[in-house]
Write an enzyme that holds these catalytic residues in place. Structure first.
Site, PDB file in Angstrom:
ATOM      1  N   ASP A  53      -8.873  16.877  50.146  1.00  0.00           N
ATOM      2  CA  ASP A  53      -8.823  15.395  48.848  1.00  0.00           C
ATOM      3  C   ASP A  53      -9.286  15.544  47.607  1.00  0.00           C
ATOM      4  O   ASP A  53     -10.090  16.335  47.396  1.00  0.00           O
ATOM      5  CB  ASP A  53      -9.760  14.878  49.535  1.00  0.00           C
ATOM      6  CG  ASP A  53      -9.434  14.424  50.862  1.00  0.00           C
ATOM      7  OD1 ASP A  53      -9.063  15.300  51.771  1.00  0.00           O
ATOM      8  OD2 ASP A  53     -11.064  14.128  51.488  1.00  0.00           O
ATOM      9  N   GLU A 236     -11.378   7.216  56.730  1.00  0.00           N
ATOM     10  CA  GLU A 236     -11.865   8.157  55.897  1.00  0.00           C
ATOM     11  C   GLU A 236     -11.168   7.675  54.261  1.00  0.00           C
ATOM     12  O   GLU A 236     -10.301   7.076  54.296  1.00  0.00           O
ATOM     13  CB  GLU A 236     -11.654   9.466  56.189  1.00  0.00           C
ATOM     14  CG  GLU A 236     -11.789  10.424  57.027  1.00  0.00           C
ATOM     15  CD  GLU A 236     -11.137  11.542  57.613  1.00  0.00           C
ATOM     16  OE1 GLU A 236     -12.327  12.519  57.902  1.00  0.00           O
ATOM     17  OE2 GLU A 236     -10.386  11.642  57.365  1.00  0.00           O
TER      18      GLU A 236
HETATM   19  C1  FRU Z   1     -10.600  13.713  54.550  1.00  0.00           C
HETATM   20  C2  FRU Z   1     -11.863  14.004  54.391  1.00  0.00           C
HETATM   21  C3  FRU Z   1     -12.776  13.797  54.564  1.00  0.00           C
HETATM   22  C4  FRU Z   1     -14.445  14.424  53.785  1.00  0.00           C
HETATM   23  C5  FRU Z   1     -13.321  15.971  53.329  1.00  0.00           C
HETATM   24  C6  FRU Z   1     -13.990  17.148  53.980  1.00  0.00           C
HETATM   25  O1  FRU Z   1      -9.401  14.895  54.422  1.00  0.00           O
HETATM   26  O2  FRU Z   1     -11.733  14.832  56.367  1.00  0.00           O
HETATM   27  O3  FRU Z   1     -13.275  12.624  55.370  1.00  0.00           O
HETATM   28  O4  FRU Z   1     -15.260  13.891  53.133  1.00  0.00           O
HETATM   29  O5  FRU Z   1     -11.872  15.427  53.820  1.00  0.00           O
HETATM   30  O6  FRU Z   1     -13.414  18.162  53.731  1.00  0.00           O
END
Ligand code: FRU
Length: 526
Positions: A53, A236
């Site tokens: 992300d 998310e």
């Molecule tokens: C989304 C996610 C988020 C988390 C991160 C962990 O892709 O699952 O919810 O903070 O990636 O790397």
């Protein structure tokens, strides 16, 4: 004596030579990585190892910051750090040292950064405000022990314009987990009418809104969404964005929510349009749900930059999908971002529609290639090659389909290995689709070839297409961003040819422009 002098001068010469060779090698190392197979030429990707992300995007003092989920030790997901890059144009990026490292509180999961202009936190001064980073600590040891409260919200601050960070209160939670397994991804924005920071937080199957006037002492305000929109796997990476409805003075709030159960397969981002009064988000009664930011398989966890000039809503997404992210066949790095995109909100009857288009500064990479501006396809002559052997394998095509009497029209990108990526507009039902089934390496994970990605266009008389092709991705924007389809591809060699085909009737293809896009990586930028 003569011998000694000779030795000293030899040593000096040798040292210079060594220094020179080392500098050369370092220079070489700096530039070499961005020519590997599949390496994005005009998209951001880390120098090496894992990326997911985008995090903490903030614009401050003329610099766009991009932090990102990063594991610097391997090319698969692992203990999360915040990697960091900066840019003055959102096109060329400079890698910066890692901003946040995991510690005893856990990994550093996704989150956001704001500028504390009024020094409400007391951590900076009004003249020299602190940047505040909000993120989730994810404690894997606690998770392994069977605890459920292993995700908490923490904060770090920077007093040097985002280059180095201090964890607030030793990284102890500023919001403690109330006993919920998935409790993460704080996105903070300023709510002027109530003079407070608002945090949107992804909590299992819904979004929670929290508020704090100083950015430190947070109070829960409300919940949204357990019974709204698309569900399946957890929600998310939310983002609550105040937007003006295009061409009006009306203001609405857009709520972005990413989730792993998009109808086109795995990771996707839905959005809601409604109102927010500083306490509660209420989705507009006429808003059609679910609505999708992008209909491709590879645009996830996208959120917007904070502190940009008014009305500029700039988003970047992770160009991957959890369905197969850990297996994409790249080499020294794994993961890239989409191109940065500009969001705009439009009223369509009683409904609202969120559009996204590539940001304008990307046009600086263009070199226009000579091409026919207009052509007619007929049942007799239904195929036209628009361009062949485009040098560099990174390019952009823009064209408009008019007077479509054909059943469907395809825009095909291909290489000399009989691999292709097909965009198809079906006149019969207004569906725009993208097919990567013949696009090269598709076998590294069975989930890579899922459903064909497709979307219905609102306007169907003229179809305006803009397509950005890089060494391992194709981003399609139709009708000025009404629909976007972002997909990764792994061809044996980059696509360098373009043709257009009409099936079962006539079609006019006009306003054709083709541009070679130069690489954003090179001396001075890494
Ligand atoms: C989304 C996610 C988020 C988390 C991160 C962990 O892709 O699952 O919810 O903070 O990636 O790397």
């Amino acid at each position: 004596m003569a011998l000694r002098l000779f030795n000293i001068s030899t040593i000096i010469t040798l040292s210079f030579l060594l220094f020179f060779l080392k500098a050369q090698a370092q220079n070489g190392n700096q530039h070499r990585p961005y020519t590997e197979q599949y390496r994005p030429q005009f998209h951001f990707s880390p120098k090496s190892k894992w990326l997911n992300d985008p995090n903490g995007m903030v614009y401050y003092k003329g610099v766009y910051h991009l932090f990102y989920q990063h594991y610097p030790d391997t090319t698969v997901w692992g203990p999360m750090h915040w990697g960091h890059a900066t840019s003055t144009d959102l096109v060329h990026w400079k890698h910066q040292p890692i901003a946040l490292f995991p510690d005893q509180e856990g990994m550093i999961f996704s989150g956001s950064v704001v500028v504390d202009h009024e020094n409400l936190s007391g951590l900076g001064t009004e003249d020299s405000p602190a940047l505040l980073a909000f993120y989730t600590t994810h404690n894997i040891d606690e998770l392994k022990k069977g605890s459920i409260d292993y995700e908490n919200q923490a904060m770090a601050f920077s007093l040097d314009d985002g280059l180095s960070w201090t964890k607030y209160n030793d990284n102890k939670p500023i919001i403690k987990n109330p006993g919920i397994k998935d409790f993460r991804d704080p996105k903070v924005s300023w709510h002027a009418p109530t003079n407070r920071w608002i945090m949107a937080l992804a909590v299992n199957d819904h979004i929670e809104f929290w508020s704090a006037s100083n950015g430190i002492d947070w109070v829960k305000e409300s919940d949204f969404g357990a019974d709204k929109g698309q569900h399946g796997r957890v929600w998310e990476c939310p983002d609550l964005i105040k937007m003006r409805v295009d061409g009006t003075s009306q203001e609405k709030y857009v709520l972005l929510v990413s989730l792993g159960a998009a109808p086109f397969g795995g990771s996707g981002t839905q959005y809601f349009v409604g109102d927010f009064d500083g306490h509660q988000f209420i989705v507009d009664p006429n808003f059609n749900m679910p609505a999708w930011l992008d209909y491709g398989r590879d645009n996830y966890a996208g959120v917007t930059w904070s502190n940009t000039p008014e009305e500029e809503h700039l988003l970047i997404g992770w160009m991957n999908n959890w369905d197969y992210a850990k297996k994409i066949p790249t080499s020294s790095w794994r993961g890239a971002m989409t191109v940065p995109r500009k969001l705009s909100l439009h009223a369509v009857g009683e409904n609202y529609h969120l559009k996204n288009v590539p940001i304008k500064p990307l046009e600086a990479l263009r070199t226009e290639l000579p091409t026919l501006k207009k052509l007619n396809l007929t049942a007799q002559k239904n195929t036209a090659v628009l361009q062949e052997n485009i040098d560099g394998g990174a390019f952009e095509v823009a064209l408009t389909l008019r007077q479509i009497n054909a059943d469907s029209v395809s825009l095909v990108f291909y290489n000399g290995q009989e691999e292709s990526y097909i965009i198809n507009y079906a006149n019969i039902n207004g569906l725009l689709s993208a097919d990567r089934s013949q696009s090269g390496n598709t076998v590294f994970d069975p989930k890579f070839l899922g459903a064909r990605t497709q979307a219905k266009l609102i306007g169907q008389k003229e179809i305006k297409l803009q397509v950005l092709i890089d060494w391992s991705s194709v981003e399609l924007f139709a009708n000025d961003g009404e629909v976007s389809i972002t997909n990764q591809v792994f061809p044996s060699s980059p696509f360098s040819n373009i043709k257009v085909i009409s099936h079962g009737g006539d079609c006019t293809v006009s306003d054709i422009s083709i541009y070679r896009l130069s690489s954003i990586w090179g001396a001075g930028y890494q």
